[in-house]
Design a protein around this motif. Structure first.
Motif, mmCIF file in Angstrom:
data_model
loop_
_atom_site.group_PDB
_atom_site.id
_atom_site.type_symbol
_atom_site.label_atom_id
_atom_site.label_comp_id
_atom_site.label_asym_id
_atom_site.label_seq_id
_atom_site.Cartn_x
_atom_site.Cartn_y
_atom_site.Cartn_z
ATOM 1 N N TYR A 155 0.857 -1.185 0.000
ATOM 2 C CA TYR A 155 0.000 0.000 0.000
ATOM 3 C C TYR A 155 0.891 1.233 0.000
ATOM 4 N N THR A 156 0.379 2.309 -0.575
ATOM 5 C CA THR A 156 1.145 3.555 -0.651
ATOM 6 C C THR A 156 0.577 4.592 0.316
ATOM 7 N N ALA A 157 1.235 5.746 0.376
ATOM 8 C CA ALA A 157 0.989 6.743 1.418
ATOM 9 C C ALA A 157 -0.482 7.150 1.510
ATOM 10 N N HIS A 189 4.576 -1.313 3.288
ATOM 11 C CA HIS A 189 4.432 0.036 2.753
ATOM 12 C C HIS A 189 5.337 0.212 1.543
#
Length: 296
Positions: free
Chosen positions: A98-100, A124
């Motif tokens: 998953y990204t920010a 992440h």
């Protein structure tokens, strides 16, 4: 020619990275004389001198320059082969990237509940990592944002995400009810090295075909935020990224008249594993965007 020893190839890439035997040996946790001997063994296998030592330090020979990209490719291929074998041998493991600003917890919780035998992990990823992480098998699914190259991937839009204008607290637009692209027509916007990502998040070209103003080059989200806080630029950002909490010297303004962003779940196109399929379903069922009536 003798088959190449991948351990020696890895040693070579470490020396090529540092251009210093001592620092490379420290990274590899081996003695410097041993590293020199191993590089000599690799050069014998390759049939060419790859590195030269001079008074100024270590440098790649022409043969070394030619060999280096292939060495990196060999190591990446080896990692992919191992990951593929492990995935086949352990079908009860899945890693979700998953990204920010994106929360995958509800989907991961649902997957764990439905498959208590599974080893479900999360990782992440930086903004530019999802595609490579999927193809290198570091992750098996990724929740991220468009734009994303979709060849060899299966990509499904989960929800739309509003775009906001990010400005420093003292900016002339700070505190406004909303802003438009016309309001920032002359405002510089940080430029990312990926052309597609850069064009998408700078909205370049603007409606009517005019180019978006240039801004300072950045490579990370943190660098972008520093440029904005310093008054060098403004930025167009996804709503969830700001909601995740950026920094107190920045604020957002709702941006009117622009298309929303899109949050997606991506997996490898050829991957039909049960856990991957189950996570895709959980992502569609459990993940949704920010409340459109809430202003950060």
């Amino acid at each position: 020619m003798t088959d190449l020893d991948l351990r020696l190839v890895r040693y070579f890439t470490a020396v090529a990275s540092h251009l210093h035997y001592g620092r490379a040996a420290a990274e590899l946790h081996i003695a410097q004389p041993s590293l020199s001997r191993q590089i000599g063994r690799l050069e014998a296998q390759v049939g060419a001198r790859l590195l030269d030592r001079t008074r100024q330090g270590t440098r790649l020979t022409e043969a070394g320059e030619a060999f280096l990209p292939h060495a990196h490719a060999l190591l990446r291929a080896s990692e992919r082969a191992g990951a593929a074998a492990r995935a086949a041998a352990r079908p009860t493991r899945i890693t979700v990237g998953y990204t920010a600003g994106l929360i995958v917890t509800p989907a991961v919780r649902t997957l764990r509940h439905g498959h208590p035998d599974a080893d479900v992990r999360t990782l992440h990823l930086e903004w530019n990592e999802p595609r490579a992480a999927l193809l290198d098998r570091r992750v098996d699914a990724a929740v991220t944002r468009l734009p994303l190259r979709t060849d060899d991937l299966r990509v499904t839009i989960l929800y739309d995400e509003p775009k906001l204008l990010l400005v420093p607290l003292g900016h002339r637009l700070a505190g406004k009810e909303s802003a438009t692209l016309d309001d920032i027509d002359g405002e510089p916007i940080p430029r990312f090295p990926d052309p597609e990502w850069d064009a998408y998040w700078r909205i370049d070209p603007r409606p009517g075909g005019r180019p978006a103003p240039d801004g300072p080059p950045v490579e990370t989200i943190e660098d972008k935020l520093e440029c904005i806080a310093a008054g060098q630029a403004v930025a167009i950002v996804p709503a969830a990224l700001y909601a995740a909490g950026i920094r107190p010297d920045l604020t957002t303004v709702p941006l009117r008249g622009v298309e929303p962003g899109h949050v997606v779940v991506a997996t490898r196109a050829a991957d039909r594993g049960r856990l991957v399929a189950a996570f895709r379903t959980a992502a569609r069922d459990c993940l949704s965007g920010p409340d459109p009536t809430h202003r950060p």
